[in-house]
Design a protein around this motif. Structure first.
Motif, PDB file in Angstrom:
ATOM      1  N   ALA A 210       0.858  -1.250   0.064  1.00 39.80           N
ATOM      2  CA  ALA A 210      -0.030   0.080  -0.068  1.00 39.80           C
ATOM      3  C   ALA A 210       0.828   1.165   0.114  1.00 39.80           C
ATOM      4  CB  ALA A 210      -0.949   0.010   1.125  1.00 39.80           C
ATOM      5  N   PHE A 211       1.075   1.612  -1.223  1.00 42.58           N
ATOM      6  CA  PHE A 211       2.086   2.912  -1.165  1.00 42.58           C
ATOM      7  C   PHE A 211       1.518   4.207  -0.612  1.00 42.58           C
ATOM      8  CE2 PHE A 211       3.692   0.298  -4.819  1.00 42.58           C
ATOM      9  CZ  PHE A 211       5.114   0.364  -4.604  1.00 42.58           C
ATOM     10  N   PRO A 212       2.143   5.068   0.015  1.00 39.66           N
ATOM     11  CA  PRO A 212       1.722   6.121   0.458  1.00 39.66           C
ATOM     12  C   PRO A 212       0.771   7.117  -0.084  1.00 39.66           C
ATOM     13  CG  PRO A 212       3.736   5.712   1.301  1.00 39.66           C
ATOM     14  CD  PRO A 212       3.673   4.830  -0.048  1.00 39.66           C
ATOM     15  N   GLU A 213      -0.118   7.769   0.549  1.00 37.75           N
ATOM     16  CA  GLU A 213      -1.074   8.409  -0.259  1.00 37.75           C
ATOM     17  C   GLU A 213      -1.007  10.084  -0.155  1.00 37.75           C
ATOM     18  OE1 GLU A 213      -4.800   5.679   0.756  1.00 37.75           O
ATOM     19  OE2 GLU A 213      -4.068   7.309   2.025  1.00 37.75           O
ATOM     20  N   GLY A 214      -1.074  10.524  -1.053  1.00 36.98           N
ATOM     21  CA  GLY A 214      -0.943  12.284  -0.985  1.00 36.98           C
ATOM     22  C   GLY A 214      -2.695  12.700  -0.547  1.00 36.98           C
ATOM     23  N   ASN A 215      -2.686  13.589   0.441  1.00 38.45           N
ATOM     24  CA  ASN A 215      -3.637  14.122   0.899  1.00 38.45           C
ATOM     25  C   ASN A 215      -3.459  15.751   1.459  1.00 38.45           C
ATOM     26  OD1 ASN A 215      -6.265  13.672   2.096  1.00 38.45           O
ATOM     27  ND2 ASN A 215      -5.639  13.142   4.116  1.00 38.45           N
ATOM     28  N   VAL A 216      -4.648  15.917   1.513  1.00 39.58           N
ATOM     29  CA  VAL A 216      -4.743  17.444   2.057  1.00 39.58           C
ATOM     30  C   VAL A 216      -5.815  17.328   3.462  1.00 39.58           C
ATOM     31  CG1 VAL A 216      -5.280  20.071   1.943  1.00 39.58           C
ATOM     32  CG2 VAL A 216      -4.212  18.603  -0.058  1.00 39.58           C
ATOM     33  N   THR A 217      -5.174  17.641   4.524  1.00 38.68           N
ATOM     34  CA  THR A 217      -5.664  17.624   5.806  1.00 38.68           C
ATOM     35  C   THR A 217      -6.302  18.862   6.244  1.00 38.68           C
ATOM     36  OG1 THR A 217      -3.538  17.853   7.009  1.00 38.68           O
ATOM     37  CG2 THR A 217      -4.628  15.674   6.690  1.00 38.68           C
ATOM     38  N   LYS A 218      -5.731  20.196   5.858  1.00 35.19           N
ATOM     39  CA  LYS A 218      -6.209  21.262   6.403  1.00 35.19           C
ATOM     40  C   LYS A 218      -5.185  22.489   5.539  1.00 35.19           C
ATOM     41  CE  LYS A 218      -7.452  24.377  10.117  1.00 35.19           C
ATOM     42  NZ  LYS A 218      -7.274  24.632  11.543  1.00 35.19           N
ATOM     43  N   ASP A 219      -6.053  23.398   5.097  1.00 37.51           N
ATOM     44  CA  ASP A 219      -5.414  24.442   4.204  1.00 37.51           C
ATOM     45  C   ASP A 219      -4.282  23.795   3.426  1.00 37.51           C
ATOM     46  OD1 ASP A 219      -6.878  26.097   5.751  1.00 37.51           O
ATOM     47  OD2 ASP A 219      -5.569  26.367   7.275  1.00 37.51           O
ATOM     48  N   THR A 220      -2.957  24.159   3.667  1.00 38.07           N
ATOM     49  CA  THR A 220      -1.910  23.659   2.750  1.00 38.07           C
ATOM     50  C   THR A 220      -1.061  22.475   3.496  1.00 38.07           C
ATOM     51  OG1 THR A 220      -0.313  24.954   3.450  1.00 38.07           O
ATOM     52  CG2 THR A 220      -1.562  25.761   1.670  1.00 38.07           C
ATOM     53  N   THR A 221      -1.721  21.799   4.663  1.00 39.94           N
ATOM     54  CA  THR A 221      -0.903  20.998   4.935  1.00 39.94           C
ATOM     55  C   THR A 221      -1.628  19.661   4.630  1.00 39.94           C
ATOM     56  OG1 THR A 221      -1.052  22.280   7.187  1.00 39.94           O
ATOM     57  CG2 THR A 221      -0.548  19.812   7.526  1.00 39.94           C
ATOM     58  N   GLY A 222      -0.537  18.728   4.529  1.00 36.02           N
ATOM     59  CA  GLY A 222      -1.091  17.378   4.164  1.00 36.02           C
ATOM     60  C   GLY A 222       0.377  16.252   3.736  1.00 36.02           C
ATOM     61  N   THR A 223      -0.049  15.493   2.849  1.00 39.09           N
ATOM     62  CA  THR A 223       1.136  14.533   2.664  1.00 39.09           C
ATOM     63  C   THR A 223       1.116  14.261   1.202  1.00 39.09           C
ATOM     64  OG1 THR A 223      -0.647  12.573   2.671  1.00 39.09           O
ATOM     65  CG2 THR A 223       1.088  13.041   4.571  1.00 39.09           C
ATOM     66  N   MET A 224       2.437  14.148   0.737  1.00 37.32           N
ATOM     67  CA  MET A 224       2.654  14.142  -0.667  1.00 37.32           C
ATOM     68  C   MET A 224       2.104  12.905  -1.522  1.00 37.32           C
ATOM     69  SD  MET A 224       2.955  15.659  -3.493  1.00 37.32           S
ATOM     70  CE  MET A 224       3.409  17.272  -2.741  1.00 37.32           C
ATOM     71  N   GLY A 225       2.639  11.718  -0.795  1.00 35.46           N
ATOM     72  CA  GLY A 225       2.269  10.410  -1.394  1.00 35.46           C
ATOM     73  C   GLY A 225       3.229  10.080  -2.368  1.00 35.46           C
ATOM     74  N   ALA A 226       2.893   8.885  -3.061  1.00 40.51           N
ATOM     75  CA  ALA A 226       3.856   8.417  -3.826  1.00 40.51           C
ATOM     76  C   ALA A 226       3.838   8.624  -5.191  1.00 40.51           C
ATOM     77  CB  ALA A 226       3.615   6.701  -4.004  1.00 40.51           C
ATOM     78  N   ILE A 227       4.781   9.027  -5.883  1.00 40.73           N
ATOM     79  CA  ILE A 227       4.516   9.744  -7.339  1.00 40.73           C
ATOM     80  C   ILE A 227       5.574   8.612  -8.508  1.00 40.73           C
ATOM     81  CG2 ILE A 227       4.803  11.514  -9.142  1.00 40.73           C
ATOM     82  CD1 ILE A 227       4.184  13.402  -6.753  1.00 40.73           C
ATOM     83  N   VAL A 228       5.086   8.180  -9.353  1.00 44.13           N
ATOM     84  CA  VAL A 228       5.832   7.586 -10.386  1.00 44.13           C
ATOM     85  C   VAL A 228       5.751   8.404 -11.554  1.00 44.13           C
ATOM     86  CG1 VAL A 228       6.530   5.256 -11.624  1.00 44.13           C
ATOM     87  CG2 VAL A 228       5.370   5.420  -9.358  1.00 44.13           C
ATOM     88  N   LEU A 229       7.135   8.305 -12.327  1.00 47.37           N
ATOM     89  CA  LEU A 229       7.213   9.232 -13.471  1.00 47.37           C
ATOM     90  C   LEU A 229       7.677   8.159 -14.670  1.00 47.37           C
ATOM     91  CD1 LEU A 229       8.725  12.479 -12.830  1.00 47.37           C
ATOM     92  CD2 LEU A 229       6.470  11.979 -12.694  1.00 47.37           C
ATOM     93  N   LYS A 230       7.007   8.057 -15.692  1.00 49.86           N
ATOM     94  CA  LYS A 230       7.523   7.331 -17.113  1.00 49.86           C
ATOM     95  C   LYS A 230       7.689   8.498 -17.961  1.00 49.86           C
ATOM     96  CE  LYS A 230       5.361   3.203 -16.406  1.00 49.86           C
ATOM     97  NZ  LYS A 230       4.492   2.056 -16.863  1.00 49.86           N
ATOM     98  N   VAL A 231       9.063   8.573 -18.422  1.00 50.36           N
ATOM     99  CA  VAL A 231       9.434   9.467 -19.392  1.00 50.36           C
ATOM    100  C   VAL A 231       9.716   9.236 -20.650  1.00 50.36           C
ATOM    101  CG1 VAL A 231      11.156  11.386 -19.299  1.00 50.36           C
ATOM    102  CG2 VAL A 231      10.101  10.825 -17.096  1.00 50.36           C
ATOM    103  N   SER A 232       9.606   9.904 -21.776  1.00 55.74           N
ATOM    104  CA  SER A 232      10.275   9.513 -22.784  1.00 55.74           C
ATOM    105  C   SER A 232      11.029  10.654 -23.263  1.00 55.74           C
ATOM    106  CB  SER A 232       9.006   9.106 -24.044  1.00 55.74           C
ATOM    107  OG  SER A 232       8.168  10.143 -23.936  1.00 55.74           O
ATOM    108  N   TRP A 233      12.111  10.246 -24.171  1.00 56.63           N
ATOM    109  CA  TRP A 233      12.928  11.440 -24.770  1.00 56.63           C
ATOM    110  C   TRP A 233      13.324  11.006 -26.271  1.00 56.63           C
ATOM    111  CZ3 TRP A 233      14.750  14.930 -21.414  1.00 56.63           C
ATOM    112  CH2 TRP A 233      14.649  14.886 -19.881  1.00 56.63           C
ATOM    113  N   LYS A 234      13.553  11.890 -26.801  1.00 60.62           N
ATOM    114  CA  LYS A 234      14.415  11.962 -28.276  1.00 60.62           C
ATOM    115  C   LYS A 234      15.629  12.724 -28.343  1.00 60.62           C
ATOM    116  CE  LYS A 234      12.694  13.711 -32.218  1.00 60.62           C
ATOM    117  NZ  LYS A 234      14.224  14.639 -32.716  1.00 60.62           N
ATOM    118  N   VAL A 235      16.528  12.039 -29.176  1.00 65.79           N
ATOM    119  CA  VAL A 235      17.890  12.725 -29.366  1.00 65.79           C
ATOM    120  C   VAL A 235      17.735  13.828 -30.083  1.00 65.79           C
ATOM    121  CG1 VAL A 235      20.099  12.395 -30.345  1.00 65.79           C
ATOM    122  CG2 VAL A 235      19.036  10.557 -29.010  1.00 65.79           C
ATOM    123  N   LEU A 236      18.110  14.868 -29.592  1.00 68.09           N
ATOM    124  CA  LEU A 236      17.882  16.135 -30.537  1.00 68.09           C
ATOM    125  C   LEU A 236      19.147  16.249 -31.473  1.00 68.09           C
ATOM    126  CD1 LEU A 236      17.012  18.819 -27.809  1.00 68.09           C
ATOM    127  CD2 LEU A 236      15.484  17.348 -29.158  1.00 68.09           C
TER     128      LEU A 236
END
Lengths: 454, 152
Positions: A210-236
């Motif tokens: 159970a990966f950690p969750e992002g959440n906002v509890t009050k105003d700007t307070t909260g938790t970020m939680g898990a984030i995964v990125l998949k990224v694609s690139w091209k050679v310039l």
């Protein structure tokens, strides 16, 4: 987690006299451990999406990283899609905030420095395993780009992310697109603290993943939680203008094959695609936002324009056809003058089309003068019923979603002269990742990352 | 059109026994009800128009009183559409019911209709080749029937 297990043993011994107390302590200990992995922060971006008629401002676009979606538009599908897509754009922009001399996300942990051979423990967050010896002359910590697709059978796909048998993507210069998968510190800590980077650690882990969750509890307070990125690139190369891209200097690595020696060259690469996958409390099936460079492909065959993965002048190039084998990224440009001829063929419901059509020009205008203005949100897939007791996917919407650089060959199926979305054949983030497991066959909370443990 | 859709869902719920909120969720991701209404409107002819002019209770009454009548056959077509994701041609369905044909011809409306057929959920199962459930689901109990189709 080791401490938690030790504490659990103590509880077992004392169970006859202290059962309730120990259970409380176990819960508290577990909560404390999770709190260390997913700490409370006070910088959650809670900017609301503007109502129609109020444009996205630069300040709004750059307001920071959301911990969760802030809702503002209404309760219909179209309203909610607007809020999810707005959240995706905020996240995309925030991830590209400079953190020193590179975007924030480029300091995250690459899969190649997380799931290591023989189940070795990974280096500290943000640090890479040494580049192959052949890779020299680049900057310290330059990314090593090995993946040429998401295909387990391709030569460099020892760190593949998907169970999809799809081929490589070849740009108009004849070069292979390259790929990365990265995780944020919260996800890294969850994997490392629980020793989920190895088969042995996964076998010993006796709880649900159970990966950690992002959440906002009050105003700007909260938790970020898990984030995964998949990224694609091209050679310039060729006519590519680096100013049009979010770019990076990295090592482009290709392993030795029977016909070609190992190679590694330093190249400037331009970002062409990004999946942003964020687990939140209200969306336990995660949020799946996907972005592309606006000049990747046309939305239908065309005879004009300039695209990275489509040639308008080629009238007999087969659309969305895989490159002929063999696939060897050490041999560039691709032999036989083959270039991918890719068209976007996944279709989206009107709510998703309209939402992207609203936010893309507004964010691009707000980001004018930066490379990020050249990117577009394709869509955000989200669960409409995250707590469903019958559908573990939480009734995703839109039903299908594809990035033309990453789900290139699973966008849609041919039907007569057109294309149709087809279940199991057309890409759906949640439908696919719903099947993710650990190496010992346990559900792995929508992430294939753990499947790569040795 | 909204009234037509509401009426179609109400009639469909009465015919299938499946809660209207399941046939057409408030956040309707598949839009199956609208797709089926459109399909039946195009292919159901005057019998479907007539059926849509009735209340759910009147439809059930017509099915009970005259099971081989146009309304009842169209009601059967609508029921089968929801359960099997397929459109049964009314004439063929009538012939099958009356025993003059051993086969009721039909066409699957779409790949989405196939996966969303309610027969699978009523059977607490899933269609061949498609499941919303996670790896290893077969080792656990299926969701309850009431969770799947609504009601008690």
């Amino acid at each position: 987690m080791t401490n938690f297990r030790k504490f659990g043993s103590v509880c077992a011994v004392a169970a006859l006299v202290l059962t309730n107390g120990c259970r409380k302590m176990d819960d508290e200990t577990e909560a404390a451990l999770l709190g260390a992995i997913n700490p409370v922060i006070d910088t959650c971006n809670i900017t609301k999406s503007p109502k129609p008629g109020t444009p996205v401002t630069t300040e709004m676009a750059k307001s920071g990283l959301p911990c969760a979606v802030t809702f503002n538009q209404g309760n219909e599908l179209a309203d909610l899609q607007l809020d999810f897509d707005f959240n995706s754009w905020l996240t995309f922009v925030a991830l590209h905030e400079d953190d020193g001399d590179m975007a924030m996300w480029q300091g995250w942990q690459d899969m190649g420095s997380l799931m290591l051979p023989d189940g070795k423990a990974p280096p500290p967050f943000g640090q890479s395993v040494p580049a192959p010896e052949i890779c020299t002359g680049g900057a310290d910590g330059a990314p090593v780009l090995k993946m040429i697709s998401k295909t387990p059978t391709t030569p460099t796909a020892s760190i593949s992310g998907e169970p999809l048998n799809t081929g490589p993507l070849i740009d108009q210069n004849g070069n292979y697109a390259r790929y990365q998968i990265l995780v944020n510190e919260v996800m890294y800590d969850y994997i490392v603290d629980n020793k989920l980077y190895s088969k042995a650690g996964q076998a010993a882990f006796d709880k649900d993943i159970a990966f950690p969750e992002g959440n906002v509890t009050k105003d700007t307070t909260g938790t970020m939680g898990a984030i995964v990125l998949k990224v694609s690139w091209k050679v310039l190369a060729g006519d590519d203008d680096p100013a049009d891209f979010h770019s990076v200097k990295g090592y482009v690595y290709s392993p030795a094959t029977a016909d070609t020696p190992e190679s590694c060259v330093t190249e400037t690469l331009g970002l062409v695609g990004m999946h942003i996958v964020h687990k939140t409390k209200q969306e336990p099936q995660w949020l799946w936002g996907t972005f592309e460079h606006k000049d990747n492909v046309p939305d239908s065959p065309t005879s004009s324009g300039r695209f990275h993965f489509y040639d308008p002048s080629c009238t007999d190039c087969e659309v969305n056809a895989e490159a002929p084998q063999p696939w060897n990224p050490a041999v560039e440009p691709f032999p036989g003058n083959f270039r991918s001829q890719i068209v976007r063929t996944t279709t989206y419901p009107s709510e998703a089309v309209d939402s992207a059509a609203r936010w893309n020009p507004e964010f691009q205008q707000a980001l004018k003068g930066t490379a990020l203005a050249n990117y577009r949100l394709v869509t955000t897939q989200w669960p409409t019923d995250g707590g469903s007791t019958t559908d573990p996917m939480g009734a995703p919407f839109p039903l299908f979603a594809a990035n033309t650089t990453m789900e290139t060959y699973v966008q849609a199926t041919r039907s007569g002269d057109g294309w149709v979305n087809t279940p199991q054949a057309t890409s759906s983030c949640m439908s696919c990742h719903n099947n993710a497991t650990t190496t010992n066959g346990k559900e792995s909370d929508f992430s294939f990352v753990l499947e790569k443990a040795e | 059109m909204s009234n037509d859709l509401d009426n179609f869902v109400a009639i469909s719920s009465a015919l299938t026994g499946i809660a209207a909120s399941k046939l057409r969720p408030s956040l309707d991701t598949h839009k199956t009800a609208q797709a089926y209404l459109d399909y039946a409107t195009e292919h159901g002819g005057s019998a479907f128009t007539e059926l849509m002019g009735l209340s759910p209770a009147e439809v059930l009454e017509a099915v009970a009183n005259e099971p081989d009548g146009d309304i009842a056959i169209m009601a059967n077509c609508v029921t089968l559409m929801w359960y099997l994701g397929a459109w049964y041609f009314p004439d063929g369905l009538l012939a099958y019911k009356q025993g003059s044909s051993s086969f009721a011809p039909s066409v699957v409306i779409s790949s989405d209709a196939y996966t969303q057929g309610w027969a699978w959920k009523v059977g607490q199962a899933h269609p061949m080749g498609y499941s919303e459930l996670r790896y290893g689901y077969w080792s656990g109990q299926p969701s309850t029937l009431s969770d799947l189709v609504g009601g008690e």
